[in-house]
Design a protein around this motif. Sequence first.
Motif, short mmCIF file in Angstrom:
data_model
loop_
_atom_site.label_atom_id
_atom_site.label_comp_id
_atom_site.label_asym_id
_atom_site.label_seq_id
_atom_site.Cartn_x
_atom_site.Cartn_y
_atom_site.Cartn_z
N THR A 283 0.84 -1.20 0.00
CA THR A 283 0.00 0.00 0.00
C THR A 283 0.87 1.25 0.00
OG1 THR A 283 -0.16 0.01 2.42
CG2 THR A 283 -1.87 -1.18 1.20
N GLU A 289 -7.54 -1.07 7.26
CA GLU A 289 -8.96 -1.21 6.95
C GLU A 289 -9.20 -2.63 6.42
OE1 GLU A 289 -10.18 1.84 4.24
OE2 GLU A 289 -8.83 3.31 5.17
N ARG A 292 -10.62 -3.00 2.75
CA ARG A 292 -9.68 -2.61 1.68
C ARG A 292 -8.60 -3.66 1.49
NH1 ARG A 292 -6.71 3.24 1.96
NH2 ARG A 292 -5.11 2.94 0.38
N LYS A 295 -9.97 -6.90 -0.12
CA LYS A 295 -10.19 -6.79 -1.58
C LYS A 295 -8.88 -6.93 -2.34
CE LYS A 295 -12.29 -3.87 -5.12
NZ LYS A 295 -11.18 -4.06 -6.05
N GLU A 342 -7.08 4.14 -2.40
CA GLU A 342 -7.51 2.77 -2.68
C GLU A 342 -7.30 2.43 -4.15
OE1 GLU A 342 -11.39 -0.12 -1.98
OE2 GLU A 342 -11.35 1.91 -1.15
#
Length: 487
Positions: A283, A289, A292, A295, A342
């Motif tokens: 990231t 999170e 997030r 996914k 994201e």
Amino acid sequence: MGATGPSADVPLVLKGSDGRRRVITAADDLAVHIGARVGMPVAQAESLFADLVIMDSDPAADALALEKLAIWALRHYSPMVAADPPAGIVLDILGAAHLYGGETGLVDDVVRRLSEMQITAYAALADTWGAAHALARFGGQAKRIVIPGGAGEALVHLPVDALRLPEDMLPDMRLLGLDTIGELAAKPRAPLARSFGQKLFRRVDQALGRLAEPIEPVQSPELISIQRIFAEPIGAPETIAKYTRRLVGQICDRLEEAGLGVRRLDLHFTRVDNRIETIFVATAKPVREPKRLTKLLCDKIETVDPGWGIDKMVMTAAFVEHLSMQQVIASYSEPARPDVEELWDALANRYGTDSLYRAVSVATDIPERAVKRMPPTSDDVGSTRNAAFRRPQRMIRPPESIMALAVLPDHPPRAFTWRGQRYAVARADGPERVRGEWWVSDNEKGKVRDYFVLEVENGERFWVFRGGDGQHEETGSLNWFMHGKFD
């Protein structure tokens, strides 16, 4: 060795035990240059080399340092890293190379960073652990990348010492005339297996990719890790996704307790055949999170081969940073900044970090240095120094040589030939003089470029320059170059 170590300009070796003998276990470049070598008896080295500094080796400290180096590689390059004693580490970079622009980019980055830490590294990339191990130590090249399926051809001329065989096995093999891996692989197996055991050809098959060799990744006690062991193996993508979601929730709870956010999350799948499949996500900013992260991981589940089933999943926060809660202040006059992190993470994990960047203006007169790439999350707004300058939308890097007809010293070209096509100049504007940046490179001291905007008969506009001032050769080559085109 710190302040207590010997000077860097004297040859140094380390001594240790080989059974009841005292032998050299390591030698620096100076010691190798004068003739010292690993395995040489200490008494012989003392008698031959008067200036040689001999110190005791510390295998326990070496093993600890190697493990720390493996953890460093785990954090920076790959979720699958293991120590390869006595002086190596092995990385499984499947799915990680694209983050560095490909395999070559990753290998170059590893060697460069180790060099910055004053560690001389020899790197090899191959289909198998055994082939990479052999080529890094016996290949004779600082960096070697073997094409997929090319391990056999790359290993055929290497000595059998490269196969990680027991030391007591090597003298007998040399007596039989088996000096290279190619000679060994061509021999009938049954007679040699009776004499040397099954390990001999197991190492051959592992190096050539005929037999799997699992990597047991290094684990750091400092890393936050969650695991799930299954009574019955799982394999369906929906089941894997379900337990991935649960593990993400658990590890996010642990991260919240520690006040941390994850920058890279690794997920290992241990199959029933003891092979480990791995996926990971990175990231741009610290994240905890669950939705997030779930996914991002589930987008990669399709790359996992469950084989006959998965009996253990291990999730590790490989790279974390402090993450504190921030209050969001709403404003009626200004719209809130869109949350695009994201999207950044999804694109970077799919296409690589090099494919996503911001272009930022740099305070420089040299056109090819006027823009630099920055991470998408960077707050750097760049320089406004060149905002008023006329620059083409399409820059050619590097500038391409052209044939130009012009009157020296400061007239624009009347015609020029570029990429085999001749253009007649209808209008021209210039010159704009750009001077070399002597503080960047000594070669640019006194150098100049004269830039012209040229409009040809069909309406196209080009940006060209002449190296030098048109009079003095020390200011440049006096040749013409195409540097851009206006849309």
